[in-house]
Design an enzyme around this catalytic site. Structure first.
Site, PDB file in Angstrom:
ATOM      1  N   GLN A 259       0.423  -0.772   0.564  1.00  0.00           N
ATOM      2  CA  GLN A 259       0.207   0.466  -0.111  1.00  0.00           C
ATOM      3  C   GLN A 259       0.681   1.122   0.123  1.00  0.00           C
ATOM      4  OE1 GLN A 259      -3.584   1.357  -0.889  1.00  0.00           O
ATOM      5  NE2 GLN A 259      -2.879  -0.830  -0.193  1.00  0.00           N
ATOM      6  N   HIS A 262       2.324   2.675  -3.591  1.00  0.00           N
ATOM      7  CA  HIS A 262       1.482   3.687  -4.308  1.00  0.00           C
ATOM      8  C   HIS A 262       1.703   4.592  -3.638  1.00  0.00           C
ATOM      9  CE1 HIS A 262      -1.312   1.353  -5.976  1.00  0.00           C
ATOM     10  NE2 HIS A 262      -1.854   0.243  -4.297  1.00  0.00           N
ATOM     11  N   GLU A 327     -10.155   1.730   3.515  1.00  0.00           N
ATOM     12  CA  GLU A 327     -10.501   0.924   2.529  1.00  0.00           C
ATOM     13  C   GLU A 327     -10.222  -0.356   1.830  1.00  0.00           C
ATOM     14  OE1 GLU A 327      -7.472   2.844  -0.309  1.00  0.00           O
ATOM     15  OE2 GLU A 327      -8.717   2.182  -1.807  1.00  0.00           O
ATOM     16  N   ASP A 361      -6.335  -6.345  -5.631  1.00  0.00           N
ATOM     17  CA  ASP A 361      -5.632  -4.833  -7.140  1.00  0.00           C
ATOM     18  C   ASP A 361      -5.852  -5.777  -8.623  1.00  0.00           C
ATOM     19  OD1 ASP A 361      -5.184  -2.841  -5.198  1.00  0.00           O
ATOM     20  OD2 ASP A 361      -3.199  -3.673  -4.603  1.00  0.00           O
TER      21      ASP A 361
END
Lengths: 433, 433
Positions: A259, A262, A327, A361
């Site tokens: 994560q 990103h 999220e 993803d």
């Protein structure tokens, strides 16, 4: 260093509140500029889009070259390797299967009063998908936006993807082709959003715009909302991993980093019921940060926004998780199903240690466009529902109108809406006369 | 005089385009003022809300009187007549029954790869409903907003209703009570939206804000969108009636007027396949406008935005209707079901001559909060879905990860997201080693 918290500490609540309310994004106030760009595109159409593309993307276009030609797409797509193509096809198939199950049913029934009621779903006629250019131009995002639209039955699907200096990612074009996109415009920014919403000489307007973007794109989406539908205003990505000590610290470290890599504003949080395990994960993260390709980005994210929280037990973990409304939520615990059942607010849950978030993803099936910045409290990930709308249906028989019409007359009277009442009265008069 | 159009005229397309793009609302640019109000409420909480209420509503409040007390509500509600109460109860029951059928199902399945996938719906924890004060303070709107929220399972429900000069509509309070509202604040405008979104010392923030309002409320909702969820930015109401000559012109005239009487910016359009019938309806409207209580408003709306369109046949009527994408569509024709089936874009359809739109405003069951200004092209009326959100679920077994993990590794490589790929690789290594 990430922040280390422990629920047994008297300062915990204050520190947790600080973590919750941390502003992770420097959103520059581009609203005035965006308003001007939108007005310009509405006034001058193609000419404005072409000028702005030359200015921002250093790319000279004409009305005829705003969209990629079929030959250009074919040429680019031919360059994609077989391994990339097969991986993309597997992902597309799985995403399609998942989203097909989301199609809602129409319903119709007749009630005791004799009224026939119901609703019917229908697709948005045309949708536009924004795909960021450059670093964040992800083929997987094309699949995640376009496939739900096609499954919903959207007839016309356009993509806007900026190609700064004319550089294009062939895999993005292949993803568009695999998902049935009709037109690919090589434009970006607020000018692309304006063109999709209002149309120009060469760009047919759409009814709904989805997809992530930078501050300009976000501000433009907020402004055109109402003229067209939009999906959401997305913020930087985040993950919360709940893990007990029966996990490989390296696996969890990689999940947190997947994560963090990103975006410098991304946030990775670990909650564990074992402080020593938390330390082991922190060490594994630091070690991996020495070699990771995107260590500058991932390191900044982890240093500025990362957190490791030690809790007394997993129930406490769930309570904190619901306050965070993450999220992505990974449950690497002995009984992930039980913990999942207690989760109220989360965009997507990944159950068990063999479900790293990266699976979601790409190839899991569920959508990877998910509510960020605690908005899982009130919103959902992208789905076929974003490309459908519902028309409600009612049909009264004379008997039904006799049964419920008088209440409508009364309420109209109470709201001083005379014509409302009379439209019922006139009919009842004939029926009763 | 409304505009009269005929599809056989060579000027029709131009005139219809003009009708479609008519800007009916003078939305003053209040965005800067609203931004300031929101900042003020965030900075000073109760004090700001109290000051702004004194200024705009000429009402002096304290932190203790921002909300109605139980005694105040009971006292007001006791004043409501039995006929009003019974009409409201019938409406509430029917709205509840309809919306209960909207509750979506959770789903979970295991696919060929061995992956268990699915989703689960959960309710927003707290919702705030805005109810306009004064002329447009409609009890029916309270039911239409609050009941779907309660059906969805929202735990805490607050209402903000301004009471200028302290004047309150007791029927609004009864509607709130009947629908299970927990707290009623006597505040309005942008300050109410800001308080609901960000909270103050005395006002607990909510997660979702719904309900209509003036330009200040609309601008505030647009600004807090993202911090909380919102339903939509509503514009002035509109109706499209498709009627053949086998109708009473007076009924159709009343249906058109029941929309026009809402607001000078409302729009009422009749499409008919019989020009003489169109003239008869126009005459009936003029006659009724001589006596109607709200003739000033309804007359202005009909004169400025009303239209009667004569078409060759009903198929043509449907084509135009889909281009208009009306909020309300009445089908007063011999076979309304057939015409309804061809309708793609409409908020709500009322089938047959015994279903005047006013039934749907009050007691039909479907929601009367519907997409305006052609937004039925991409959005739906209010429903339980507005108060629910979906969490997606995925769980891989070792076998499932072996089957689909390599594709995820490949896509991560193609997107240059190393940690994404490694989080899969690390697990596959153990499984394959």
């Amino acid at each position: 260093m990430p922040v280390f918290l422990n629920t047994t500490s008297p300062e915990f609540e204050t520190a947790f509140q600080t973590l919750l309310s941390a502003k992770r994004e420097d959103s520059p106030d581009v609203d005035a500029v965006v308003a001007q760009i939108i007005a310009d595109v509405r006034a001058r159409g193609d000419a404005a889009v072409i000028e702005l593309t030359a200015k921002f993307d250093r790319l000279e276009l004409t009305s005829d070259t705003l969209a990629f030609s079929a030959a250009e797409i074919a040429e680019a797509v031919a360059k994609v390797s077989d391994v990339d193509r097969h991986a993309l096809e597997l992902a597309a198939d799985r995403i399609r299967s998942y989203h097909e199950k989301q199609m809602p049913d129409d319903l119709q029934w007749t009630d005791e009063a004799g009224a026939t009621l119901g609703w019917r779903w229908s697709a948005v006629s045309a949708a536009g998908l924004y795909v960021p250019g450059g670093l964040a131009s992800y083929p997987s995002s094309v699949l995640m936006n376009a496939i739900p639209a096609k499954v919903a039955g959207v007839e016309r699907l356009a993509i806007a993807v900026p190609t700064p200096d004319g550089v294009v990612n062939p895999v993005v074009l292949l993803a568009a082709q695999l998902s049935g996109v009709d037109t690919i415009y090589r434009i970006g920014g607020a000018q692309a959003i304006a063109a999709l919403a209002y149309g120009t000489e060469s760009i047919t307007p759409v009814d709904k715009i989805t997809g992530p973007g930078n501050a300009f794109v976000a501000a433009a989406k907020r402004r055109v909302f109402g003229k067209v539908g939009i999906d959401m205003i997305a913020g930087p990505s985040e993950i919360l991993v709940i893990a007990d000590s029966d996990n490989d610290p390296n696996w969890i470290a990689l999940d947190l980093l997947s994560q963090a890599e990103h975006d410098e504003s991304a946030q990775s949080i670990l909650i564990t019921d074992d402080a020593a395990f938390g330390q082991a994960v922190a060490q594994a993260v630091e070690k991996r940060l020495k070699t990771l390709q995107r260590r500058a980005i991932a390191g900044a994210s982890w240093r500025d926004f990362g957190a490791i929280i030690t809790v007394r037990d997993l129930d406490e973990a769930t309570t904190l998780s619901n306050r965070i409304a993450p999220e992505h939520l990974e449950l690497c615990v002995a009984d992930p199903v039980a913990l999942s059942a207690k989760t109220i607010h989360a965009g997507a849950i990944f159950l068990g240690q063999y479900t790293p978030e990266a699976i979601g993803d790409y190839v899991g099936g569920p959508n990877h466009v998910l509510p960020t910045a605690r908005s899982a409290r009130f919103s959902s990930g992208l789905s076929v529902m974003d490309f459908l709308k519902r028309t409600t249906l009612s049909q009264m028989t004379p008997e039904a109108l006799r049964a419920i019409g008088p209440a409508a007359e009364q309420l109209a009277r109470s709201e001083s809406l005379e014509a409302h009442g009379l439209s019922v009265t006139a009919r009842l008069k004939r029926l009763n006369g």
